[in-house]
Design a protein around this motif. Structure first.
Motif, PDB file in Angstrom:
ATOM      1  N   TYR A   1     -56.870  -4.382 -25.750  1.00 33.83           N
ATOM      2  CA  TYR A   1     -56.573  -4.482 -27.189  1.00 33.83           C
ATOM      3  C   TYR A   1     -55.301  -3.705 -27.498  1.00 33.83           C
ATOM      4  O   TYR A   1     -55.030  -2.681 -26.878  1.00 33.83           O
ATOM      5  CB  TYR A   1     -57.691  -3.836 -28.022  1.00 33.83           C
TER       6      TYR A   1
ATOM      7  N   THR B   1     -67.732  -0.247 -25.671  1.00 32.86           N
ATOM      8  CA  THR B   1     -66.913   0.883 -26.105  1.00 32.86           C
ATOM      9  C   THR B   1     -65.462   0.659 -25.717  1.00 32.86           C
ATOM     10  O   THR B   1     -65.167   0.307 -24.574  1.00 32.86           O
ATOM     11  CB  THR B   1     -67.430   2.178 -25.472  1.00 32.86           C
ATOM     12  N   GLN B   2     -64.586   0.852 -26.671  1.00 30.88           N
ATOM     13  CA  GLN B   2     -63.151   0.738 -26.415  1.00 30.88           C
ATOM     14  C   GLN B   2     -62.594   2.116 -26.098  1.00 30.88           C
ATOM     15  O   GLN B   2     -62.810   3.066 -26.854  1.00 30.88           O
ATOM     16  CB  GLN B   2     -62.447   0.131 -27.635  1.00 30.88           C
TER      17      GLN B   2
ATOM     18  N   PHE C   1     -59.270   4.320 -25.556  1.00 33.39           N
ATOM     19  CA  PHE C   1     -57.890   4.270 -26.025  1.00 33.39           C
ATOM     20  C   PHE C   1     -56.946   5.078 -25.152  1.00 33.39           C
ATOM     21  O   PHE C   1     -57.310   6.120 -24.600  1.00 33.39           O
ATOM     22  CB  PHE C   1     -57.794   4.812 -27.458  1.00 33.39           C
TER      23      PHE C   1
ATOM     24  N   PHE D   1     -55.803  -3.681 -36.049  1.00 31.97           N
ATOM     25  CA  PHE D   1     -55.915  -4.545 -34.883  1.00 31.97           C
ATOM     26  C   PHE D   1     -54.722  -5.489 -34.806  1.00 31.97           C
ATOM     27  O   PHE D   1     -54.310  -6.076 -35.816  1.00 31.97           O
ATOM     28  CB  PHE D   1     -57.206  -5.360 -34.997  1.00 31.97           C
TER      29      PHE D   1
ATOM     30  N   TYR E   1     -55.930  -9.147 -28.844  1.00 29.70           N
ATOM     31  CA  TYR E   1     -57.029  -8.911 -27.913  1.00 29.70           C
ATOM     32  C   TYR E   1     -56.915  -9.878 -26.752  1.00 29.70           C
ATOM     33  O   TYR E   1     -56.714 -11.072 -26.952  1.00 29.70           O
ATOM     34  CB  TYR E   1     -58.343  -9.109 -28.659  1.00 29.70           C
TER      35      TYR E   1
ATOM     36  N   SER F   1     -54.659 -12.874 -33.851  1.00 30.76           N
ATOM     37  CA  SER F   1     -54.770 -12.975 -35.310  1.00 30.76           C
ATOM     38  C   SER F   1     -54.242 -11.765 -36.062  1.00 30.76           C
ATOM     39  O   SER F   1     -53.940 -11.852 -37.243  1.00 30.76           O
ATOM     40  CB  SER F   1     -56.240 -13.213 -35.698  1.00 30.76           C
TER      41      SER F   1
ATOM     42  N   ASP G   1     -56.616 -13.419 -28.633  1.00 29.14           N
ATOM     43  CA  ASP G   1     -56.775 -13.453 -30.089  1.00 29.14           C
ATOM     44  C   ASP G   1     -55.573 -12.735 -30.693  1.00 29.14           C
ATOM     45  O   ASP G   1     -55.512 -11.511 -30.666  1.00 29.14           O
ATOM     46  CB  ASP G   1     -58.085 -12.775 -30.473  1.00 29.14           C
TER      47      ASP G   1
ATOM     48  N   LEU H   1     -56.252   2.540 -37.947  1.00 29.93           N
ATOM     49  CA  LEU H   1     -55.773   1.679 -36.875  1.00 29.93           C
ATOM     50  C   LEU H   1     -55.897   0.219 -37.308  1.00 29.93           C
ATOM     51  O   LEU H   1     -56.922  -0.192 -37.840  1.00 29.93           O
ATOM     52  CB  LEU H   1     -56.595   1.907 -35.599  1.00 29.93           C
TER      53      LEU H   1
ATOM     54  N   ARG I   1     -70.702 -11.960 -26.774  1.00 28.65           N
ATOM     55  CA  ARG I   1     -70.998 -12.151 -28.192  1.00 28.65           C
ATOM     56  C   ARG I   1     -72.267 -11.403 -28.527  1.00 28.65           C
ATOM     57  O   ARG I   1     -73.272 -11.497 -27.854  1.00 28.65           O
ATOM     58  CB  ARG I   1     -71.154 -13.632 -28.509  1.00 28.65           C
ATOM     59  N   GLY I   2     -72.193 -10.670 -29.568  1.00 30.74           N
ATOM     60  CA  GLY I   2     -73.347  -9.906 -30.014  1.00 30.74           C
ATOM     61  C   GLY I   2     -73.422  -8.533 -29.386  1.00 30.74           C
ATOM     62  O   GLY I   2     -74.355  -7.796 -29.647  1.00 30.74           O
ATOM     63  N   TYR I   3     -72.446  -8.185 -28.581  1.00 28.73           N
ATOM     64  CA  TYR I   3     -72.465  -6.866 -27.960  1.00 28.73           C
ATOM     65  C   TYR I   3     -71.054  -6.311 -27.956  1.00 28.73           C
ATOM     66  O   TYR I   3     -70.139  -6.947 -27.459  1.00 28.73           O
ATOM     67  CB  TYR I   3     -72.994  -6.969 -26.530  1.00 28.73           C
ATOM     68  N   THR I   4     -70.902  -5.145 -28.519  1.00 28.92           N
ATOM     69  CA  THR I   4     -69.580  -4.516 -28.577  1.00 28.92           C
ATOM     70  C   THR I   4     -69.499  -3.430 -27.528  1.00 28.92           C
ATOM     71  O   THR I   4     -70.258  -2.464 -27.569  1.00 28.92           O
ATOM     72  CB  THR I   4     -69.351  -3.903 -29.973  1.00 28.92           C
TER      73      THR I   4
ATOM     74  N   TYR J   1     -53.503  -1.952 -30.968  1.00 26.62           N
ATOM     75  CA  TYR J   1     -53.619  -1.571 -32.361  1.00 26.62           C
ATOM     76  C   TYR J   1     -52.326  -0.848 -32.747  1.00 26.62           C
ATOM     77  O   TYR J   1     -51.573  -0.381 -31.887  1.00 26.62           O
ATOM     78  CB  TYR J   1     -54.765  -0.565 -32.576  1.00 26.62           C
TER      79      TYR J   1
END
Lengths: 117, 112
Positions: free
Chosen positions: A33, A105-106, A108, A45, A48, A58, A56, A43, A100-103, A35
């Motif tokens: 990602y 940890t990002q 940095f 976005f 991605y 966007s 992505d 931050l 999908r449905g699970y994030t 940012y």
């Protein structure tokens, strides 16, 4: 293991010049990602990447901004014809495979502080 | 249009006391919330998260509370330590997606 690294740590450029910012994600992380953080803001976005899927884009603020990720690892964010409002800290993050449905940890990197004179 | 707001830019507390950092959001579709901590010249590091199906999540000295009806979450740090001095960002996502929306941060200073 090593964390996310970014280079350069600081970049000063003149208005109208192009800049390239580099990100080395954590080894094995398939998601990456970008940012940016403008002064006094949160931050924001930008873009991605996930594996071989189409990125992505966007969050990219204009067509002067582009990013690529080569070989599923290192990424470069390019800003063409920089403007003063592009001055910000640009942060890169990486994470393990997201579903999908699970994030996941990002994690940095330390960021690149860009100053456009 | 800020969807995630941290209205207090700074907070100062005495060591040993409780720190309470607040965050408000406007999008009722957000279903996952996170707190990140950032030291100068470093990137943000993940601290704690909460899903919208819960109203509290605790990890050691850190507890996050979620009030969905008020669209408000808070981070409690107790007891506060000088090493907790940093900028704290709250973030939210919809459909637990990767696209995080961040607040503008609160700078916490814990005085020895």
């Amino acid at each position: 293991g090593a964390g996310v690294s970014q280079s350069p740590s600081n970049k000063v450029t003149e208005k109208g010049k192009d800049v390239e910012l580099r990100c080395d994600p954590i080894s094995g992380h398939t998601a990456l990602y970008w940012y940016r953080q403008s002064l006094g803001q949160g931050l924001e976005f930008l873009i991605y990447f996930q594996g071989n899927s189409a990125p992505d884009k966007s969050g990219l603020p204009s067509d002067r901004f582009s990013a690529e990720r080569t070989g599923g690892s290192v990424s470069t964010l390019t800003i063409q014809r920089t403007q003063q409002e592009d001055s910000a800290v640009y942060l890169c993050a990486s994470s393990l495979l997201t579903k999908r449905g699970y994030t996941d940890t990002q994690y940095f990197g330390p960021g690149t502080r860009l100053t456009v004179l | 249009d800020q969807q995630v707001k941290q209205n207090s830019p700074s907070l100062s507390v005495q060591e040993g006391r409780i720190s309470i950092l607040n965050c408000d959001y406007t999008n009722s579709m957000f279903d996952y919330f996170l707190w990140y901590k950032k030291y100068p010249a470093e990137g943000p590091t993940f601290l704690i998260s909460i899903s919208s199906i819960k109203d509290k999540n605790e990890d050691g000295r850190f507890t996050v509370f979620l009030n969905k009806s008020a669209k408000h979450l808070s981070l409690h740090i107790v007891p506060s330590q000088p090493g907790d001095s940093a900028v704290y960002f709250c973030a939210a996502s919809r459909d637990s997606s990767y696209k995080l929306i961040f607040g503008s941060g609160t700078r916490l200073l814990v005085r020895p």
